[in-house]
Structure formats: structure tokens, C-alpha cells
Write an enzyme that holds these catalytic residues in place. Sequence first.
Site, PDB file in Angstrom:
ATOM      1  N   ASP A 137      -0.754 -43.380  57.571  1.00 39.55           N
ATOM      2  CA  ASP A 137      -2.161 -42.945  57.564  1.00 39.55           C
ATOM      3  C   ASP A 137      -2.386 -41.962  58.713  1.00 39.55           C
ATOM      4  OD1 ASP A 137      -2.849 -44.676  55.413  1.00 39.55           O
ATOM      5  OD2 ASP A 137      -4.799 -45.128  56.324  1.00 39.55           O
ATOM      6  N   TYR A 163       5.261 -57.767  54.097  1.00 35.31           N
ATOM      7  CA  TYR A 163       4.970 -57.664  52.667  1.00 35.31           C
ATOM      8  C   TYR A 163       5.916 -58.534  51.839  1.00 35.31           C
ATOM      9  CZ  TYR A 163       2.145 -53.557  53.861  1.00 35.31           C
ATOM     10  OH  TYR A 163       1.209 -52.702  54.386  1.00 35.31           O
ATOM     11  N   ASP A 181       3.891 -48.484  69.293  1.00 30.33           N
ATOM     12  CA  ASP A 181       2.649 -48.104  69.966  1.00 30.33           C
ATOM     13  C   ASP A 181       2.804 -46.753  70.660  1.00 30.33           C
ATOM     14  OD1 ASP A 181       4.482 -49.477  71.542  1.00 30.33           O
ATOM     15  OD2 ASP A 181       3.009 -50.753  72.547  1.00 30.33           O
ATOM     16  N   LYS A 184       9.529 -52.574  67.386  1.00 30.42           N
ATOM     17  CA  LYS A 184       8.666 -53.337  68.289  1.00 30.42           C
ATOM     18  C   LYS A 184       9.500 -54.477  68.857  1.00 30.42           C
ATOM     19  CE  LYS A 184       4.839 -54.168  70.409  1.00 30.42           C
ATOM     20  NZ  LYS A 184       4.357 -53.274  71.507  1.00 30.42           N
ATOM     21  N   ASP A 191       3.364 -48.209  57.127  1.00 33.67           N
ATOM     22  CA  ASP A 191       2.040 -48.139  56.513  1.00 33.67           C
ATOM     23  C   ASP A 191       1.032 -47.537  57.490  1.00 33.67           C
ATOM     24  OD1 ASP A 191      -0.168 -48.703  54.770  1.00 33.67           O
ATOM     25  OD2 ASP A 191      -0.598 -50.468  56.008  1.00 33.67           O
TER      26      ASP A 191
END
Length: 380
Positions: free
Chosen positions: A276, A164, A248, A215, A272
Amino acid sequence: MTASRLVGNRCGPRYGADVRWSATPGVRVARIAVIGGDGIGPEVCAVALRVLHALEGLEGGAQFVTETFPWGSDHFLRTGAMLPADGLTTLAGFDAILFGAVGSREVPDHVTLWGLRLAIVQSFDLAVSLRPARLLAGVRGPLAGRAPKDIDLVVVRENTEGEYSGAGGFSRRGLDGEMAVQTTIYSRAAIARTARYAFELARARPARRLASITKSNASPHASVLWDEVVAEVGAEYPDVAWVTVLVDAAAARLVLAPQEFDVIVASNLHGDVLSDLTGALAGSLGMAPSANLSLDGARPSMYEPVHGSAFDLVGRGLANPVGMILSVALMLDDLKLPACAGAVRDAVAAACRQGILTRDVGGQATTAEGAAAIVAALSR
Ligand code: NAD
Ligand code: IPM
Ligand code: MN
């Protein structure tokens, strides 16, 4: 009205503007900018205003002076901009911002989102997005056999950098061989402030556990710096049990064993996506609140549901108002009105226990009926 911490989303260190004192001794006045935006944003903001005004008089006579701004995609279609040229300056004068959602079928998402929501986040340096998720009694979550005690966590999302950052560009635009580069940027300073916020929060919660999402197996620069800085900050918090989890694996673990998670600290895009997922674990994306925090209080913080415009629900009275209302509670925490915040959480809990729920969480109530139940519970 009673204030309690029964309903979660209660977070640790609080930042944000102090409420002001009015000319009437003892009366505290908070000035709130309201941007409904697009889609179901204005519908859930209207409910938030009802809740806010039902609280007036509580807690030393709190008063909320609200001003609604008609900014969003319609404004863009009329004027070519999502907000007026002096819009950010106007917002800077408020104590807090309530935000609905942005995103329209008529204007590309990167135009609307960077034109308004991300413009506010970036220019006000709203460093951290706080995204609590708690399964409330009476709400049927998607995971079989999981009770409220199993799903009570907070995602602390770095909010200004990573994917972002806005860095990148096109090359050979419109030609064969066209290319685009989107650069992930992470700074030590942004990672450190996010990690510190998350560790303070973990320290203030009973479980005192933190998972740092990474990650670094595939991202040998940005994620490695993330891991190093989180470890440095974590060393200052020996009382917090913390682990590093690959993003993951974390997604799978959140579904299989959500009770293992307490505070989750994540980079912008990881946070983000995971928020959700955690919203869904709490029953629906429509249940999930958030706070975009100005850590130094230099600018108003912005409070919004995690969800977006929900094109499928617009104008049908089907939007779950809870994510927005619990975002109001986060705002009330920061305005240092804990009795008001507790009353809102108690009212949401009462409506859920009574089964007055919108369809996304298995009920039959409309947005207005859900809101009415919460406002009624507030007045008891
Ligand atoms: P969305 O959050 O709008 O909807 C995803 C799903 O969740 C839909 O099935 C929707 O019906 C459901 N849902 C969302 N809010 C709900 C609520 N309050 N009650 C019940 N169900 C609810 O995500 P999307 O479909 O990916 O995005 C739609 C638009 O919103 C896009 O333009 C996107 O860019 C934008 N968006 C904006 C924000 C924001 O402004 N903060 C956040 C996310 C998405
Ligand atoms: C959210 C949204 C936004 C984000 C989008 C709409 C830019 O998905 O608030 O989670 O990714 O920050
Ligand atoms: Mn999102």
C-alpha cells in the site's frame, strides 16, 4: 500500436497458463474469468474488459473469451456463500482470473475475504503476489522532488502463509477472559519459493538489487527462518546485491529514499502493508497492480488491483482504473502476449503524459474518461 517496455511493471520470470490455440490457425484464445466483487471492483473490471477487447486481433489475432461471475457480498447476502459450491472448480478451468475487490459494509471483512479472495489464493496455492510500483511521467507523486526514475520497484510478497495461514482460534469465547490466538506459520518451502522468485526477478532487472524485509529482532522464530532461507537462496545469486532491512526501517526508508529500492521480498503481512505504501509512492493506491501467481501453472493465476472496495468512491465515477488495467498487462505477460502487454502499458503512459488522470492523482477525469483515453491510445 507499438509494444515497448517504457512503462514499468515489467517483471522477470513469468509463469502461468499458455494461451490455447483456436480452430482457426494462428488465432490464440485465452479464457478469462472475471469477478468484479464488491465496491468499485465491478467498475474497474468493466474498464479492464474494454481494454481487453480493444486488444483483440493484435499479436497473431489474440482472442479473449471472458465470463463474468456475480460473486461477492451480494451473493453472500442472497445465498449465505460468497460463491457457489462448485465455484472454485469452475474457476480452475480458466486460463486466468481478473478480480476487482471484495469487502462490504454489510458483511464482516474476515467473512468476505476468506470466503472469496483468500479462498482462491489458498486453494489455488497462488504462492507469490507480485506488486510493481512505478511513478509514471505526468503523475504527481506525494514525495517532493521525486521523478519517475526514483520510484520503480517491485514488491514480491509471500502470499499463502504467515498471518494468513488461517491457524488459530478463540478460547473462552463470549466469557470474561475471552482470548484469541492467531498463529504465524512459515515453512522453509514457502520462503524458498518466494525468495527464488524474487532473486530471479532481481537478476532480470537492470539494477539487480534486492531488499529482504524482516522483523527478526522481535520475531525470533518465523522471521529468523525467513532470514536464514533468504540467505541460502541469495547465496546462489552472487550477481544480485542484496540486503536485509527491518520492516519498520524499510517503511521510513521507502519514503526518504525510494530510489534505493528495486526488488523487495517480504512475508505476507509485511508485503501487504508495504505494497500500500509503494502504491501511494506511485501516486495513489489506485495506480497499483498485482498478480497472484500459480508458480507451477497448475491453477489460473489471479490479477487484481492492490486496492479494495473503496467505499468512499463507489458509484461516483471516481475510481482510478489504472491499477486494474496494469494488472491486465501483468496477465498478458503471463499469457505470453508481450505485444498486447506492451501496448497496454504504452496506452496508460500516454494517458498519464496527456494529464488525463482521475482525482486521486491530481486530475479531473472520471473513471470512464480515464478509460476512454487509454482505449483511444490503444487504438492509435
Ligand atoms: P481501499 O483500498 O478500498 O481504500 C483505501 C483508500 O484508497 C480510500 O481512500 C480509497 O478511496 C482509495 N482508493 C482505493 N482504490 C482507489 C482507486 N481505484 N482510485 C482512487 N482511489 C482509490 O482500502 P480500505 O478502505 O482499507 O478497505 C475497504 C474494503 O476493501 C474493506 O472491506 C477491505 O477489507 C477491502 N479490501 C479488499 C481488497 C481486495 O479485495 N483485494 C484489498 C484491500 C481492501
Ligand atoms: C490486499 C488486501 C488483502 C490482503 C485483504 C483484503 C485480505 O489487503 O490484497 O492487499 O491482505 O491480502
Ligand atoms: Mn492490502
